[in-house]
Design an enzyme around this catalytic site. Structure first.
Site, short mmCIF file in Angstrom:
data_model
loop_
_atom_site.label_atom_id
_atom_site.label_comp_id
_atom_site.label_asym_id
_atom_site.label_seq_id
_atom_site.Cartn_x
_atom_site.Cartn_y
_atom_site.Cartn_z
CE LYS A 182 -7.31 39.40 -33.57
NZ LYS A 182 -8.50 38.50 -33.47
CD GLU A 263 -8.51 29.79 -19.77
OE1 GLU A 263 -9.33 29.10 -20.42
OE2 GLU A 263 -8.84 30.67 -18.96
CB CYS A 300 -11.04 26.79 -20.61
SG CYS A 300 -11.88 27.93 -19.50
#
Length: 502
Positions: A182, A263, A300
């Site tokens: 996606k 995550e 992140c």
């Protein structure tokens, strides 16, 4: 190389358009229209992946390694075009996109080498003992086998290394699992050109067409249909806590629950211990602010929380603020991310004292630093929520014991950092058992931004850093997410997987 997006999905080797569409929102350059995904396209792609699995899972490690290397070659053949569309869509500088492209192709080649070596198969053999008393032992052989088609969600902040041909895709394909992607609507053109490279590699190496599909995803319907499709056997995701948790719950609620490797969020605490703070506080402040603002804080592993003793805290805060006083605006990945950053900064500003406050509009961001006490941080869980962007929170502690209490109060993290000198070792030794339970990677005298792609890397951690604390999305151990052990008892050699035969 001049390249213009097709604006279409790639479903098992066929470019498909038509129907509803959406417009990209680039940081610069022209906007393009892209076909919107649908549940029907997901069904078509997932079924094609299931059909391809039987042949692809049976390919040799050597053939899959050649396929991964062909993907890397095809990406590099489109290097200039990838950089051009990537910088337009995301606002990231060319050097960052070039480096990320190198990381992406490097991951593909790393997994090619890894599966050629074969250690990941964890092959085990207990030979038969027909004369054992009181009962004979059968011949037992065990090996890791691919689990089936895998769904991967492209990440907003890494248009290459964590998206179409990123680590999730590379490790799944290496394991022998077809992939359905996606694409992220923040960089649809970048996703499409990389999908084009994978398609070229499939044709070049003769792999089944259904081994890879790419669906543009501007609708929640696409993601929901993907994780709920019965052909999908695992999901790889990098994104927000809210979105990831919703998908995780859908995976768990399926008639056949499947693993969701998400995550989701981390503030990556950095503990500056007293001797290091006294000896080199200004140097540490400079390093922290550089890491904090790298890529507009959109990593992140961004070190959003810094913990230190109250002694010398004033000087440290002053040095950190001074290092960023003249910081220029940086373009964020999307307007929505910029808005969320400002909302997060406002939330922290209501609860902490400002060291550096800034204002921006539109898609831009400037750094901000706030300060609070350990007592207030522990009492207010919202202070521990991630702000995605260049915002740092300094927390002061009155004692070593209070620093330990704060560490215990933290949720799961991707990383934890110790800034320490030799005489800080006793305190660091007291922190280590706590940090081992809180984070997937612990650093000494470094900064967490910059994740080495290597055998020993762990990029994951206890919830909410990730949804599976036993997994990593970076490094060769990532392949284990898409394998499962199968044991064969007294099996004729001709019926065993090729890698288990004598």
């Amino acid at each position: 190389m001049t390249w213009t997006p097709k604006g279409k999905h790639l479903i098992a080797g066929e470019w498909i358009g038509g129907g509803a569409s959406f417009a990209s929102d680039p940081a610069s350059g022209p906007s393009h229209r892209f076909a919107s995904g649908s549940a029907e396209l997901v069904d078509r792609a997932a079924n094609a992946a299931e059909d391809a699995f039987w042949d692809y899972a049976a390919t040799s490690r050597a053939d899959r390694a050649t396929f991964l290397e062909a993907i890397a070659d095809e990406i590099e053949a489109r290097a200039e075009a990838i950089t051009a569309i990537g910088t337009q869509e995301t606002g990231l500088p060319e050097a960052r996109l070039q480096g990320e492209r190198g990381r992406t192709t490097g991951q593909l080649r790393l997994f090619a080498d890894h599966i050629r070596q074969g250690d990941y198969l964890d092959r085990r053999h207990d030979a038969a003992m027909p004369d054992r008393q009181p009962l004979p032992r059968p011949d037992l052989r065990m090996i890791q086998r691919p689990i089936g088609p895998v769904a991967v969600f492209g990440a907003s902040n890494f248009p290459l290394a964590f998206s179409t041909a990123g680590g999730d895709t590379a490790s799944a394909l290496a394991a022998g699992c077809p992939v359905v992607i996606k694409g992220h609507p923040a960089h649809p053109g970048t996703g499409e050109i990389v999908a084009e490279a994978i398609d070229a590699a499939i044709r070049r190496t003769g792999m089944p067409a259904g081994v890879f599909s790419f669906i543009h995803g501007d609708r929640h319907e696409v993601g929901q249909a993907l994780v709920e499709h019965p052909a999908i056997k695992a999901v790889g995701f990098t994104g927000s806590l809210r979105g990831g948790r919703a998908l995780y719950d859908l995976c768990a609620a399926r008639p056949e629950p499947i693993p969701f490797y998400g995550e989701l969020g981390s503030i990556n605490p950095c503990f500056v211990l007293p001797e290091a703070l006294a000896a080199r506080g200004a140097e540490i402040a400079k390093g922290w602010t550089a890491s904090l603002t790298m890529g507009a804080g959109q990593f992140c592993t961004n070190p959003g929380l810094l913990v230190l003793r109250s002694e010398n805290a004033d000087a440290f805060a002053q040095a950190a603020g001074a290092a960023l006083t003249d910081a220029s605006e940086q373009v964020m990945l999307t307007g929505g991310i910029a808005d969320a950053y400002r909302d997060g900064a406002a939330r922290i500003a209501d609860r902490a004292s400002p060291i550096l406050e800034t204002e921006t509009e539109g898609r831009n961001a400037r750094p901000a630093i706030y300060r609070t006490t350990a007592e207030d941080f522990i009492a207010d869980e919202t202070l521990g929520e991630e702000v995605f962007g260049p915002l740092g929170l300094i927390v002061t502690t009155r004692s070593d014991d209070e620093m330990l209490d704060l560490a215990r109060s933290l949720q799961g993290q991707l990383t934890a950092t110790l800034q320490m000198d030799g005489r800080d070792t006793p305190l660091a030794a007291r922190l280590m058992p706590i940090l081992e339970r809180k984070a997937g990677r612990i650093l000494a005298n470094g900064w967490p931004t910059g994740v080495e792609v290597a055998d020993a890397m762990v990029h994951g951690g206890p919830y909410p850093a990730s949804t599976n604390f036993g997994a990593t999305s970076v490094g060769t151990l990532a392949i284990r997410r898409f394998l499962r052990p199968v044991s064969f008892q007294n099996m004729p050699d001709a019926l065993l997987p090729e890698d288990l035969r004598d």
